[in-house]
Write a protein that holds these residues in place. Structure first.
Motif, mmCIF file in Angstrom:
data_model
loop_
_atom_site.group_PDB
_atom_site.id
_atom_site.type_symbol
_atom_site.label_atom_id
_atom_site.label_comp_id
_atom_site.label_asym_id
_atom_site.label_seq_id
_atom_site.Cartn_x
_atom_site.Cartn_y
_atom_site.Cartn_z
ATOM 1 N N PRO A 91 0.812 -1.225 0.000
ATOM 2 C CA PRO A 91 0.000 0.000 0.000
ATOM 3 C C PRO A 91 0.844 1.273 0.000
ATOM 4 O O PRO A 91 2.005 1.257 0.387
ATOM 5 N N ASP A 92 0.263 2.333 -0.456
ATOM 6 C CA ASP A 92 0.887 3.661 -0.396
ATOM 7 C C ASP A 92 -0.273 4.654 -0.378
ATOM 8 O O ASP A 92 -1.417 4.270 -0.097
ATOM 9 N N LEU A 93 0.002 5.888 -0.725
ATOM 10 C CA LEU A 93 -1.022 6.931 -0.724
ATOM 11 C C LEU A 93 -2.301 6.483 -1.431
ATOM 12 O O LEU A 93 -2.249 6.016 -2.574
ATOM 13 N N ALA A 106 3.743 -0.336 11.204
ATOM 14 C CA ALA A 106 5.211 -0.321 11.170
ATOM 15 C C ALA A 106 5.821 1.008 10.731
ATOM 16 O O ALA A 106 6.826 1.446 11.295
ATOM 17 N N THR A 107 5.240 1.665 9.739
ATOM 18 C CA THR A 107 5.894 2.862 9.208
ATOM 19 C C THR A 107 5.861 3.978 10.253
ATOM 20 O O THR A 107 6.887 4.604 10.545
ATOM 21 N N GLY A 108 4.690 4.205 10.830
ATOM 22 C CA GLY A 108 4.559 5.262 11.833
ATOM 23 C C GLY A 108 5.367 4.958 13.084
ATOM 24 O O GLY A 108 6.123 5.801 13.578
ATOM 25 N N ALA A 166 6.494 10.873 5.318
ATOM 26 C CA ALA A 166 6.102 10.828 3.901
ATOM 27 C C ALA A 166 7.331 10.660 3.027
ATOM 28 O O ALA A 166 8.457 10.877 3.470
ATOM 29 N N ASN A 167 7.129 10.288 1.788
ATOM 30 C CA ASN A 167 8.222 10.229 0.829
ATOM 31 C C ASN A 167 8.461 11.617 0.238
ATOM 32 O O ASN A 167 7.510 12.285 -0.176
ATOM 33 N N SER A 168 9.715 12.031 0.215
ATOM 34 C CA SER A 168 10.145 13.308 -0.388
ATOM 35 C C SER A 168 9.327 14.521 0.068
ATOM 36 O O SER A 168 8.917 15.323 -0.771
#
Ligand code: NAD
Length: 420
Positions: free
Chosen positions: A150-152, A194-196, A320-322
């Motif tokens: 998953p992503d945005l 996991a990401t957060g 977030a990415n970039s």
């Protein structure tokens, strides 16, 4: 126009500029230097999409980009966003290569995207987009070829539809085709958080290096989706004060700290943080609030040369990415703001995805606690190595992380040699 211009976007230019600077710094072999600027494979698809009102059929564009196929299958998320383009997806795939290498995963980078605004889509519309997009990707994805996540704009349900579509074509259940699935299909709760949580664990380790404590910090978070909400929850559980959060539906502020578990209950019913009774409505720009730690966890390119001077946070954790442009990065560096770069800060997502994939393909059953401990161990070890590189070379954490990631990918490519 040159043959490779089709990969160029603003984000791509930024990613390549960073890459060029670091390649120069580490004196990277010139052949490999040029090769890694372009993805090995890029698939563009178009497909018909019918809205719920039967009379409307649109043509939708989607992409899947695989950057490096040297170290194992490729891995990377799929985003649904109206502005997605090949250049953006390529830039994100390249970043995924560095990210996986930083944490030592046997993956090359990939990314996918569908150029559609996911917000107005009904559940059935989103399902149709997902199933048809998956069908179009069949030639290039696979459990040991390329594994989406998953992503945005995509979530566990989206991954379940991808898995179902792919499994139907293959003729047997294939849980390992995607990560970030619901637990009922072999997904792990660790992946969801996991990401957060990983971003907060790394921030905690970084603050310790400076003799500071995360738990006494004030935190501001932009975006309350998958990344933002678990970064908020982890911060709250550590005793830090999350003083402001926002999403597309509103922004809230409480100087004494927002009760995040209560906010979780609120958004389960209301979809947006706006209107939460335990905080005031925020009218100021959330990125410019006075706080110790700012976690941009929504979209890319939000911290630019226009607002970098106004940032008051002492630490930025790129969930977030970039989120930070290169020009903003320079300004923040001059202002002694510590930036924990995206390729390190949000690497928890791909790391937990790797665990999920291993469990699916090997039929392992690991306990959540075990997975969480492994996750934090991988991330904090990667952080320690990057910290040492940064001290040794007197460079910022972004450059240090890139040094580690690029060197590793380049070494793998050079060792395999040229074919034919
Ligand atoms: P998501 O779709 O779950 O949530 C995005 C959130 O940001 C939503 O709350 C949305 O309302 C909000 N938002 C969007 N635009 C905004 C804006 N301009 N201002 C304020 N809020 C805005 O997405 P996510 O999975 O949480 O991903 C967020 C970012 O983290 C993306 O850049 C993504 O590429 C990156 N990322 C995600 C993961 C992951 O595991 N989900 C892993 C690595 C990187």
């Amino acid at each position: 126009m040159t043959n490779t211009d089709l990969f160029v976007s603003n984000m791509y230019k930024e990613v390549i500029k960073q890459y060029d600077e670091v390649s120069e710094f580490i004196n990277l072999d010139s052949n490999i230097r040029e090769r890694l600027k372009l993805p090995q494979r890029a698939l563009t698809v178009t497909f018909p999409f019918r809205r719920d009102e039967y009379d409307e059929v649109e043509t939708v564009v989607g992409f899947r980009v695989q950057h490096v196929l040297s170290m194992g299958p490729t891995k990377g998320g799929i985003r649904y966003d109206a502005d997605v383009n090949l250049g953006e997806v390529t830039a994100l795939a390249i970043l995924m290569s560095w990210k996986s290498a930083i944490v030592g995963l046997p993956y090359g980078g990939a990314k996918g995207g569908v150029a559609i605004d996911p917000n107005p889509l009904s559940r059935t519309e989103k399902q149709r987009v997902t199933r048809r997009y998956t069908a179009e990707l069949l030639p290039v994805i696979g459990v040991d070829k390329d594994i989406p996540g998953p992503d945005l704009g995509t979530d566990e349900q989206t991954m379940a539809w991808i898995m179902d579509t792919y499994s139907n074509f293959v003729g047997s259940p294939q849980p390992g085709i995607v990560t970030g699935k619901p637990a009922s299909l072999g997904g792990s709760i660790t992946r969801r958080e996991a990401t957060g949580r990983g971003a907060v664990a790394i921030a905690n380790a970084a603050l310790e290096k400076e003799g500071k404590e995360y738990k006494n910090s004030s935190i501001v978070i932009q975006g309350f989706g998958n990344v933002g909400r678990y970064a908020a929850l982890d911060s709250f559980e550590r005793g830090a004060k999350v003083i402001a959060v926002n999403d597309l539906g509103g922004a809230i502020y409480n100087r004494d700290g927002i009760n995040i578990p209560e906010l979780f209950k609120y958004i389960a019913k209301n979809k947006s943080v706006g209107g939460f009774e335990g905080a005031d409505k925020l009218d100021d720009d959330i990125l410019e609030l006075d706080c110790d730690i700012l976690i941009p966890a929504a979209v890319g390119g939000v911290i630019t040369s226009n607002n970098a001077e106004n940032i008051k946070a002492k630490v930025i954790v790129e969930g977030a990415n970039s989120p930070t442009t290169l020009s903003a990065d320079k300004i923040l560096k001059e202002n002694n703001v510590m930036i924990i770069p995206d390729i390190l800060a949000n690497a928890g997502g791909v790391t937990a995805s790797y665990f999920e994939w291993v469990q699916n393909t090997q039929n392992y059953l690991w306990k959540e606690k075990e997975l969480h401990e492994r996750l934090i161990d991988v991330l904090t070890s990667a952080f320690e190595e990057i910290w040492i590189i940064s001290e040794k070379n007197q460079v910022d954490l972004r450059t240090a992380a890139l040094i580690k990631g690029i060197k590793k990918v380049a070494a793998a490519k050079l060792t395999r040699g040229l074919f034919p």
